[in-house]
Motif scaffolding. Structure first.
Motif, mmCIF file in Angstrom:
data_model
loop_
_atom_site.group_PDB
_atom_site.id
_atom_site.type_symbol
_atom_site.label_atom_id
_atom_site.label_comp_id
_atom_site.label_asym_id
_atom_site.label_seq_id
_atom_site.Cartn_x
_atom_site.Cartn_y
_atom_site.Cartn_z
ATOM 1 N N GLY A 202 -0.686 2.742 3.943
ATOM 2 C CA GLY A 202 -0.930 3.927 4.313
ATOM 3 C C GLY A 202 -0.157 4.920 3.846
ATOM 4 N N ILE A 203 -0.397 6.228 4.245
ATOM 5 C CA ILE A 203 0.407 7.137 3.578
ATOM 6 C C ILE A 203 1.943 7.035 3.752
ATOM 7 C CG2 ILE A 203 0.079 8.785 5.883
ATOM 8 C CD1 ILE A 203 -0.090 11.184 3.676
ATOM 9 N N ALA A 204 2.554 7.201 2.776
ATOM 10 C CA ALA A 204 4.199 7.055 2.914
ATOM 11 C C ALA A 204 4.416 5.435 3.246
ATOM 12 C CB ALA A 204 4.823 7.940 3.657
ATOM 13 N N SER A 205 3.717 4.382 2.961
ATOM 14 C CA SER A 205 4.183 3.045 3.179
ATOM 15 C C SER A 205 4.881 2.254 2.075
ATOM 16 C CB SER A 205 2.804 2.183 3.680
ATOM 17 O OG SER A 205 1.974 1.825 2.519
ATOM 18 N N GLY A 206 4.608 3.013 0.833
ATOM 19 C CA GLY A 206 5.440 2.415 -0.158
ATOM 20 C C GLY A 206 4.824 2.108 -1.389
ATOM 21 N N LYS A 207 3.521 2.482 -1.549
ATOM 22 C CA LYS A 207 2.527 2.168 -2.660
ATOM 23 C C LYS A 207 3.256 2.426 -4.148
ATOM 24 C CE LYS A 207 -0.992 4.599 -0.905
ATOM 25 N NZ LYS A 207 -0.028 5.061 0.284
ATOM 26 N N SER A 208 3.648 4.066 -4.095
ATOM 27 C CA SER A 208 4.192 4.363 -5.346
ATOM 28 C C SER A 208 5.154 3.453 -5.704
ATOM 29 C CB SER A 208 4.395 5.937 -5.258
ATOM 30 O OG SER A 208 3.264 6.625 -4.750
ATOM 31 N N THR A 209 6.178 3.288 -4.647
ATOM 32 C CA THR A 209 7.423 2.490 -5.066
ATOM 33 C C THR A 209 6.994 1.094 -5.668
ATOM 34 O OG1 THR A 209 8.564 3.608 -3.062
ATOM 35 C CG2 THR A 209 9.685 1.746 -3.955
ATOM 36 N N ASP B 63 -4.526 8.829 -6.473
ATOM 37 C CA ASP B 63 -3.975 10.320 -6.076
ATOM 38 C C ASP B 63 -3.965 11.088 -7.335
ATOM 39 O OD1 ASP B 63 -3.824 10.004 -3.274
ATOM 40 O OD2 ASP B 63 -1.819 9.667 -3.426
ATOM 41 N N ARG C 80 9.657 8.276 7.061
ATOM 42 C CA ARG C 80 9.612 8.257 5.745
ATOM 43 C C ARG C 80 8.951 9.439 5.452
ATOM 44 N NH1 ARG C 80 9.723 1.978 4.136
ATOM 45 N NH2 ARG C 80 11.996 1.424 4.822
ATOM 46 N N ARG D 152 10.135 12.800 3.254
ATOM 47 C CA ARG D 152 9.684 12.932 2.042
ATOM 48 C C ARG D 152 8.965 14.250 1.799
ATOM 49 N NH1 ARG D 152 4.667 9.813 -0.447
ATOM 50 N NH2 ARG D 152 3.945 11.091 0.774
ATOM 51 N N ASN E 25 7.178 -3.461 4.032
ATOM 52 C CA ASN E 25 8.454 -2.696 3.522
ATOM 53 C C ASN E 25 9.358 -1.985 4.671
ATOM 54 O OD1 ASN E 25 9.521 -1.043 1.688
ATOM 55 N ND2 ASN E 25 8.049 0.664 1.439
ATOM 56 N N GLY F 43 11.898 -2.763 5.604
ATOM 57 C CA GLY F 43 13.289 -3.149 5.089
ATOM 58 C C GLY F 43 13.923 -2.256 4.143
ATOM 59 N N SER F 44 14.901 -2.605 3.525
ATOM 60 C CA SER F 44 15.229 -1.992 2.576
ATOM 61 C C SER F 44 14.786 -1.964 1.206
ATOM 62 C CB SER F 44 16.967 -2.203 2.156
ATOM 63 O OG SER F 44 16.859 -3.797 1.817
ATOM 64 N N PHE F 45 14.969 -1.105 0.225
ATOM 65 C CA PHE F 45 14.748 -1.240 -1.196
ATOM 66 C C PHE F 45 14.837 -2.622 -1.802
ATOM 67 C CE2 PHE F 45 14.839 3.468 -1.316
ATOM 68 C CZ PHE F 45 13.491 3.753 -1.408
HETATM 69 N N1 LIG Z 1 12.016 0.139 1.475
HETATM 70 C C1 LIG Z 1 12.281 1.491 1.482
HETATM 71 N N2 LIG Z 1 13.443 1.830 2.095
HETATM 72 C C2 LIG Z 1 13.660 3.428 2.178
HETATM 73 N N3 LIG Z 1 12.836 4.315 1.852
HETATM 74 C C3 LIG Z 1 11.598 3.749 1.239
HETATM 75 C C4 LIG Z 1 11.279 2.371 1.155
HETATM 76 N N4 LIG Z 1 10.194 2.258 0.303
HETATM 77 C C5 LIG Z 1 9.834 3.582 0.085
HETATM 78 N N5 LIG Z 1 10.632 4.388 0.298
HETATM 79 C C6 LIG Z 1 10.475 5.978 0.561
HETATM 80 O O1 LIG Z 1 9.381 6.078 1.406
HETATM 81 C C7 LIG Z 1 8.809 7.330 0.781
HETATM 82 C C8 LIG Z 1 7.228 7.053 0.721
HETATM 83 O O2 LIG Z 1 7.238 5.965 -0.330
HETATM 84 P P1 LIG Z 1 6.157 6.024 -1.528
HETATM 85 O O3 LIG Z 1 6.038 7.669 -2.162
HETATM 86 O O4 LIG Z 1 6.178 4.922 -2.401
HETATM 87 O O5 LIG Z 1 4.799 5.852 -0.246
HETATM 88 P P2 LIG Z 1 3.168 5.869 -0.771
HETATM 89 O O6 LIG Z 1 2.672 4.963 -0.195
HETATM 90 O O7 LIG Z 1 3.076 6.056 -2.252
HETATM 91 O O8 LIG Z 1 2.876 7.316 -0.316
HETATM 92 P P3 LIG Z 1 1.518 8.314 -0.568
HETATM 93 O O9 LIG Z 1 0.395 7.604 0.159
HETATM 94 O O10 LIG Z 1 1.563 9.783 0.059
HETATM 95 O O11 LIG Z 1 1.430 8.509 -1.974
HETATM 96 C C9 LIG Z 1 9.527 7.795 -0.570
HETATM 97 O O12 LIG Z 1 10.418 8.836 -0.053
HETATM 98 C C10 LIG Z 1 10.067 6.581 -0.868
HETATM 99 O O13 LIG Z 1 11.002 6.849 -1.634
#
Ligand SMILES: Nc1ncnc2c1ncn2[C@@H]1O[C@H](COP(=O)(O)OP(=O)(O)OP(=O)(O)O)[C@@H](O)[C@H]1O
Ligand SMILES: CC(C)(COP(=O)(O)OP(=O)(O)OC[C@H]1O[C@@H](n2cnc3c(N)ncnc32)[C@H](O)[C@@H]1O)[C@@H](O)C(=O)NCCC(=O)NCCS
Length: 236
Positions: free
Chosen positions: A9-16, A32, A142, A146, A177, A179-181
């Motif tokens: 989903g949006i901001a779920s952590g895909k880019s991370t 994107d 998150r 962001r 995702n 939990g923590s990094f």
């Molecule tokens: N495990 C984590 N703990 C804390 N913060 C996190 C964690 N994983 C990701 N984040 C933070 O959450 C935010 C969203 O993560 P990210 O940009 O990777 O999501 P995304 O799925 O790529 O979003 P989008 O769909 O908008 O591109 C970022 O600010 C990222 O640093």
């Protein structure tokens, strides 16, 4: 070659997660970024969007005012569907070319980071499919932290997508995702091991990557032929 689908989903952590793949020398095609390119001033997608939504969605320099267009489409499902339909052919083509370029370079594993992988039915071409999942409240928190775009906008954006629990049900691999990094990095190690294994023939054909490989071979063959023809006629 293996084309891995990465969604969530949006901001779920895909880019991370994408960044973790990149740090292991696995290339990532980011939908994107492709979508941004197809909205650049003067491009085919830009012309269609300006014709449909009017010049009021443009900045003074002629580029699309993305926050403005975002407000319009994320608060109106019909307009969002309309925008999706306008841009989908350009985005799919852009992704195809990016994958083709990486295939020609000889990469064995390519990750497609596509937020709307299921909605756009691109999951057919990827195996395995990784869904990056978080619980709804963490996702909103998150996103707010962001993008700083306000709670209503954040909830509209989350509601514009297939629910994350539904996506989780369609996944081959789920990364939780919440939990923590560090927690994420630990899970990633296992996922990376899984993804690095070769596909079986059955998986290869079932995921339509066989179709992609044939298409890619024919396309690169045609490109080479055109180049050879051009060189030949230049000599003449
Ligand atoms: N495990 C984590 N703990 C804390 N913060 C996190 C964690 N994983 C990701 N984040 C933070 O959450 C935010 C969203 O993560 P990210 O940009 O990777 O999501 P995304 O799925 O790529 O979003 P989008 O769909 O908008 O591109 C970022 O600010 C990222 O640093
Ligand atoms: C509406 C636009 C201009 C807003 O731009 P903005 O810079 O504010 O957001 P950005 O493009 O960075 O997208 C952020 C996130 O929103 C979500 N999102 C984007 N478009 C959509 C959509 N049509 N439906 C549901 N969610 C979407 C994705 O999770 C994406 O990661 C832009 O999102 C857009 O052009 N969307 C349509 C193209 C598209 O479908 N993109 C997704 C690629 S699969």
């Amino acid at each position: 070659m293996r084309i891995v689908g990465l969604t969530g989903g949006i901001a779920s952590g895909k880019s991370t997660v994408s960044n973790l793949f990149k740090s292991h020398d696995v290339p990532v095609v980011d939908a994107d970024l492709v979508a941004r390119e197809v909205l650049r001033k003067g491009s085919g997608g830009w012309k269609k969007v300006v014709a449909a939504f009017g010049e009021e969605i443009l900045l003074e320099n002629g580029e699309v005012n993305r926050p403005r267009l975002g407000q319009i489409v994320f608060s109106d499902p019909d307009k969002r569907q309309f925008l999706n339909r306008l841009l989908a052919p350009y985005i799919s083509r852009g992704i195809f070319w990016e994958v083709l370029k990486l295939w020609v370079k000889g990469y064995k594993v390519i990750v497609l980071d596509v937020p709307l992988l299921f909605e756009a039915k691109m999951d057919r071409f990827t195996k395995p499919i990784i869904v990056v999942w978080v619980d709804p409240e963490t996702q909103i928190q998150r996103l707010l932290a962001r993008d700083k775009s306000g709670e209503e906008d954040a909830r509209n954006r989350v509601n514009a997508q297939m629910p994350l629990d539904v996506k989780r049900g369609k996944a081959d691999i789920v990364i939780d995702n919440t939990g923590s990094f560090d927690d994420l990095s630990q899970q990633f190690k296992n996922v990376f091991g899984e993804v690095s294994k070769a596909l079986t023939w059955t998986e290869f054909w079932r995921s339509r990557q066989g179709v992609f490989t044939i298409l890619a071979s024919v396309t690169s063959g045609v490109v080479l032929l055109i180049k050879a023809f051009n060189n030949h006629t230049n000599i003449l």
